[in-house]
Design a protein around this motif. Sequence first.
Motif, PDB file in Angstrom:
ATOM      1  N   ASN A  51       0.816  -1.218   0.000  1.00 30.80           N
ATOM      2  CA  ASN A  51       0.000   0.000   0.000  1.00 30.80           C
ATOM      3  C   ASN A  51       0.853   1.274   0.000  1.00 30.80           C
ATOM      4  O   ASN A  51       0.342   2.373   0.227  1.00 30.80           O
ATOM      5  CB  ASN A  51      -0.968   0.006   1.197  1.00 30.80           C
ATOM      6  N   GLY A  52       2.163   1.127  -0.254  1.00 29.07           N
ATOM      7  CA  GLY A  52       2.997   2.303  -0.470  1.00 29.07           C
ATOM      8  C   GLY A  52       3.834   2.776   0.701  1.00 29.07           C
ATOM      9  O   GLY A  52       4.553   3.772   0.570  1.00 29.07           O
ATOM     10  N   TYR A  53       3.793   2.082   1.855  1.00 30.32           N
ATOM     11  CA  TYR A  53       4.624   2.509   2.986  1.00 30.32           C
ATOM     12  C   TYR A  53       6.093   2.253   2.664  1.00 30.32           C
ATOM     13  O   TYR A  53       6.471   1.155   2.252  1.00 30.32           O
ATOM     14  CB  TYR A  53       4.223   1.762   4.261  1.00 30.32           C
ATOM     15  N   LEU A  54       6.920   3.266   2.872  1.00 29.33           N
ATOM     16  CA  LEU A  54       8.341   3.169   2.542  1.00 29.33           C
ATOM     17  C   LEU A  54       9.123   2.579   3.718  1.00 29.33           C
ATOM     18  O   LEU A  54       9.180   3.171   4.794  1.00 29.33           O
ATOM     19  CB  LEU A  54       8.878   4.555   2.194  1.00 29.33           C
ATOM     20  N   PHE A  55       9.743   1.432   3.507  1.00 26.47           N
ATOM     21  CA  PHE A  55      10.550   0.797   4.540  1.00 26.47           C
ATOM     22  C   PHE A  55      12.024   1.169   4.434  1.00 26.47           C
ATOM     23  O   PHE A  55      12.702   1.357   5.439  1.00 26.47           O
ATOM     24  CB  PHE A  55      10.432  -0.732   4.452  1.00 26.47           C
ATOM     25  N   GLN A  56      12.531   1.239   3.219  1.00 23.52           N
ATOM     26  CA  GLN A  56      13.961   1.455   3.021  1.00 23.52           C
ATOM     27  C   GLN A  56      14.179   2.136   1.681  1.00 23.52           C
ATOM     28  O   GLN A  56      13.444   1.887   0.718  1.00 23.52           O
ATOM     29  CB  GLN A  56      14.695   0.109   3.054  1.00 23.52           C
ATOM     30  N   PHE A  57      15.179   3.012   1.606  1.00 24.52           N
ATOM     31  CA  PHE A  57      15.532   3.608   0.321  1.00 24.52           C
ATOM     32  C   PHE A  57      16.977   4.063   0.361  1.00 24.52           C
ATOM     33  O   PHE A  57      17.570   4.250   1.425  1.00 24.52           O
ATOM     34  CB  PHE A  57      14.616   4.802  -0.015  1.00 24.52           C
ATOM     35  N   PHE A  58      17.566   4.215  -0.823  1.00 23.40           N
ATOM     36  CA  PHE A  58      18.867   4.873  -0.933  1.00 23.40           C
ATOM     37  C   PHE A  58      18.976   5.503  -2.317  1.00 23.40           C
ATOM     38  O   PHE A  58      18.373   5.030  -3.283  1.00 23.40           O
ATOM     39  CB  PHE A  58      20.026   3.912  -0.646  1.00 23.40           C
TER      40      PHE A  58
END
Length: 201
Positions: A51-58
């Motif tokens: 549903n679009g929740y951001l857990f991790q990014f770089f």
Amino acid sequence: CVGCVWFGVFTHNLSIDEEMVPYFGRHSCKMFIRGKPVRFGFKLWCLTSENGYLFQFFPYGGASTKRVEGLPLGSEVVLNLLENVENPSFHKVFFDNFFTSYNLLVMLKEKGYFATGTVRENRISNCKLKSVKLLGKECKGTFDFAFDKNNEICVVRWHDNSVVTIMTNVGKIEPLVIGKRYNRKEKKLSMFSNQTPNTPK
């Protein structure tokens, strides 16, 4: 981005993709991607819930970014984003054909991840399928598949509105279902059944 995983990775289905953050100033990491809704900005690799929740990014720093030798960029991105997932078998991971390859799905299976993604024709290893050109001439619903018993990797190609190829390390060809698609000629939804595939390889 540790703050995004403060409560852990708590959803079953996970998605990996890119995201563009709009930016029109000057910066060495600013990217230009033709044909995207946001063409100028910073490109981020993201791990999100269904549903679009951001857990991790770089962020992606371009071709000059230090890389793991011998590992394709897409595979490296997937493995890096999944590092903070504590229980791989609790999740199913989905991504598009930029990331998917036969070798990546084998690596993920060895690590305990269930993964599925669309895949490019030159990344299906020795899995022999009817070509995209030939399958595109068949009636809608026609498909072909191959199953690697050694690594339990399944590749399926079918004629939908266009020819689609997916690869997975978690499923097989069955169960088959009847699909609904919009018929442009008749201007309405119509049903089509799957046509008999080739013998599994």
